[in-house]
Design a protein around this motif. Structure first.
Motif, PDB file in Angstrom:
ATOM      1  N   THR A  95       0.988  -1.250  -0.073  1.00 18.16           N
ATOM      2  CA  THR A  95       0.022   0.102  -0.157  1.00 18.16           C
ATOM      3  C   THR A  95       0.917   1.156  -0.025  1.00 18.16           C
ATOM      4  O   THR A  95       1.884   1.357   0.572  1.00 18.16           O
ATOM      5  CB  THR A  95      -0.718  -0.155   1.206  1.00 18.16           C
ATOM      6  N   THR A  97       1.414   4.682   0.996  1.00 14.02           N
ATOM      7  CA  THR A  97       1.061   5.496   2.258  1.00 14.02           C
ATOM      8  C   THR A  97       2.070   6.787   2.470  1.00 14.02           C
ATOM      9  O   THR A  97       3.092   6.671   1.949  1.00 14.02           O
ATOM     10  CB  THR A  97       1.125   4.917   3.891  1.00 14.02           C
ATOM     11  N   PRO A  98       1.711   7.909   3.363  1.00 17.94           N
ATOM     12  CA  PRO A  98       2.371   8.987   3.230  1.00 17.94           C
ATOM     13  C   PRO A  98       3.799   8.756   4.102  1.00 17.94           C
ATOM     14  O   PRO A  98       4.674   9.168   3.930  1.00 17.94           O
ATOM     15  CB  PRO A  98       1.411   9.818   4.161  1.00 17.94           C
ATOM     16  N   LYS A  99       3.605   7.689   5.179  1.00 13.83           N
ATOM     17  CA  LYS A  99       4.930   7.417   5.901  1.00 13.83           C
ATOM     18  C   LYS A  99       5.567   6.699   4.885  1.00 13.83           C
ATOM     19  O   LYS A  99       6.841   7.193   4.900  1.00 13.83           O
ATOM     20  CB  LYS A  99       4.271   6.582   7.015  1.00 13.83           C
ATOM     21  N   ARG A 100       5.382   5.843   3.995  1.00 10.81           N
ATOM     22  CA  ARG A 100       6.471   5.300   3.373  1.00 10.81           C
ATOM     23  C   ARG A 100       6.726   6.022   1.936  1.00 10.81           C
ATOM     24  O   ARG A 100       8.015   5.907   1.610  1.00 10.81           O
ATOM     25  CB  ARG A 100       5.616   3.946   2.550  1.00 10.81           C
ATOM     26  N   THR A 143      -0.361  -2.670   6.472  1.00  6.25           N
ATOM     27  CA  THR A 143      -1.457  -1.698   6.861  1.00  6.25           C
ATOM     28  C   THR A 143      -2.260  -2.482   7.832  1.00  6.25           C
ATOM     29  O   THR A 143      -2.990  -1.722   8.620  1.00  6.25           O
ATOM     30  CB  THR A 143      -2.015  -1.282   5.646  1.00  6.25           C
ATOM     31  N   TYR A 147      -3.491  -0.728  11.186  1.00 11.11           N
ATOM     32  CA  TYR A 147      -4.860  -0.326  11.587  1.00 11.11           C
ATOM     33  C   TYR A 147      -4.955  -0.958  13.051  1.00 11.11           C
ATOM     34  O   TYR A 147      -5.783  -0.410  13.822  1.00 11.11           O
ATOM     35  CB  TYR A 147      -5.728  -0.985  10.638  1.00 11.11           C
ATOM     36  N   THR A 206     -10.460   1.240   3.997  1.00 12.00           N
ATOM     37  CA  THR A 206      -9.285   2.057   4.220  1.00 12.00           C
ATOM     38  C   THR A 206      -8.797   2.870   2.762  1.00 12.00           C
ATOM     39  O   THR A 206      -7.903   3.344   3.042  1.00 12.00           O
ATOM     40  CB  THR A 206      -8.208   1.048   4.798  1.00 12.00           C
ATOM     41  N   GLU A 208      -7.138   1.827   0.310  1.00  8.88           N
ATOM     42  CA  GLU A 208      -5.805   1.689  -0.128  1.00  8.88           C
ATOM     43  C   GLU A 208      -5.472   1.325  -1.576  1.00  8.88           C
ATOM     44  O   GLU A 208      -6.530   0.939  -2.358  1.00  8.88           O
ATOM     45  CB  GLU A 208      -5.349   0.142   0.558  1.00  8.88           C
ATOM     46  N   TYR A 210      -2.209  -0.336  -4.291  1.00  7.46           N
ATOM     47  CA  TYR A 210      -0.960  -0.793  -4.316  1.00  7.46           C
ATOM     48  C   TYR A 210      -0.251  -0.444  -5.603  1.00  7.46           C
ATOM     49  O   TYR A 210      -0.710   0.000  -6.420  1.00  7.46           O
ATOM     50  CB  TYR A 210      -1.050  -2.363  -4.382  1.00  7.46           C
TER      51      TYR A 210
END
Length: 264
Positions: A95, A97-100, A143, A147, A206, A208, A210
């Motif tokens: 996924t 994500t902003p963090k990744r 993820t 969660y 969520t 998401e 990929y």
């Protein structure tokens, strides 16, 4: 004359041995994948790596004129492997994500997904709130893990058990070691379609998406994204989706629509 023949024979033998023991040429792209992540990447009866994302990455490499080698790496190990340069790309229903995105890069997304809670058919868990006091399984660093960790207090989850892949988690669910399993809904749906002892108790929206993951300085990033755009336009991604999931993706999904490269 005898010496000449002997010398030639020795030279031939040395050359043959050297050729037989020389290391194989490294592939242009080494791609990490959490093999066993059905139907994204797994082994068939012959031991060959197959799956939705295996088909995608092989097609991208083919169109780019690159050789590719798939390396089996646990999901949690894909991130440091990409960052260290040990592998050039990673797939495994990863996924965006902003963090990744703070430390890694992705191509445009090619699959839309949500999370889910899967349980045994006979259990009385029918909604997220029913996880109160229960032991929940997740895939490490996924993820689903994020969660469950963020919502432990809200859902009153008693314990989180972490796994390296869907199969061992589902086996523990069957044996009663965990009460529920939070994971990507398409993978679970595929896994349980011929296993009536399981069911999905709840879908967790969520939103998401990929995609292929690589280092921020990956030199072929633009090329990968350009080829992915072409593969969406010519229907390859859609056809591959139908091959593995049995359905044609919606026209509004990231499997069909050309999308921007994700950025922070």
């Amino acid at each position: 004359m005898k010496f000449t023949k002997f010398a030639a024979k020795v030279a031939f033998t040395v050359a043959t041995v050297a050729a037989a023991t020389a290391p194989a040429m490294a592939a242009d792209w080494t791609v990490g994948a959490n093999i066993g992540n059905v139907p994204w990447e797994f082994q068939d009866a012959t031991g060959k790596f197959v799956g939705f994302e295996i088909d995608l990455v092989n097609e991208v490499a083919k169109r780019a004129g690159k050789s590719v080698q798939i390396e089996n790496i646990p999901f949690n190990g894909l991130f440091p492997a990409v960052q260290s340069g040990r592998i050039q790309m990673a797939v495994s229903s990863i996924t965006i994500t902003p963090k990744r995105l703070e430390s890694l890069a992705f191509a445009q997304p090619y699959y839309d997904s949500d999370q889910s809670v899967s349980v045994l058919k006979a259990t009385k868990i029918d909604k997220l709130e029913d996880l109160a006091g229960k032991t929940v399984g997740v895939d490490t660093a996924s993820t689903g893990d994020i969660y469950a960790t963020q919502n432990t207090a809200k859902l009153k989850i008693a314990t989180i058990s972490r796994y390296e892949g869907l199969a061992p988690a589902m086996l523990d669910l069957a044996s009663g070691r965990i009460d529920g399993y939070i994971s990507d809904i398409p993978a679970v749906e595929y896994y349980i379609k011929d296993k009536p002892q399981y069911r999905i108790a709840a879908r967790i929206p969520t939103n998401e998406r990929y995609s292929f993951m690589f280092a921020k300085n990956f030199p072929d990033a633009a090329k990968v994204n350009e080829i992915l755009t072409t593969m969406k336009k010519d229907g390859f991604v859609s056809a591959t989706h139908k091959k593995w999931f049995g359905t044609t993706p919606p026209a509004t999904s990231s499997s069909v629509m050309v999308m921007d490269v994700p950025k922070l």
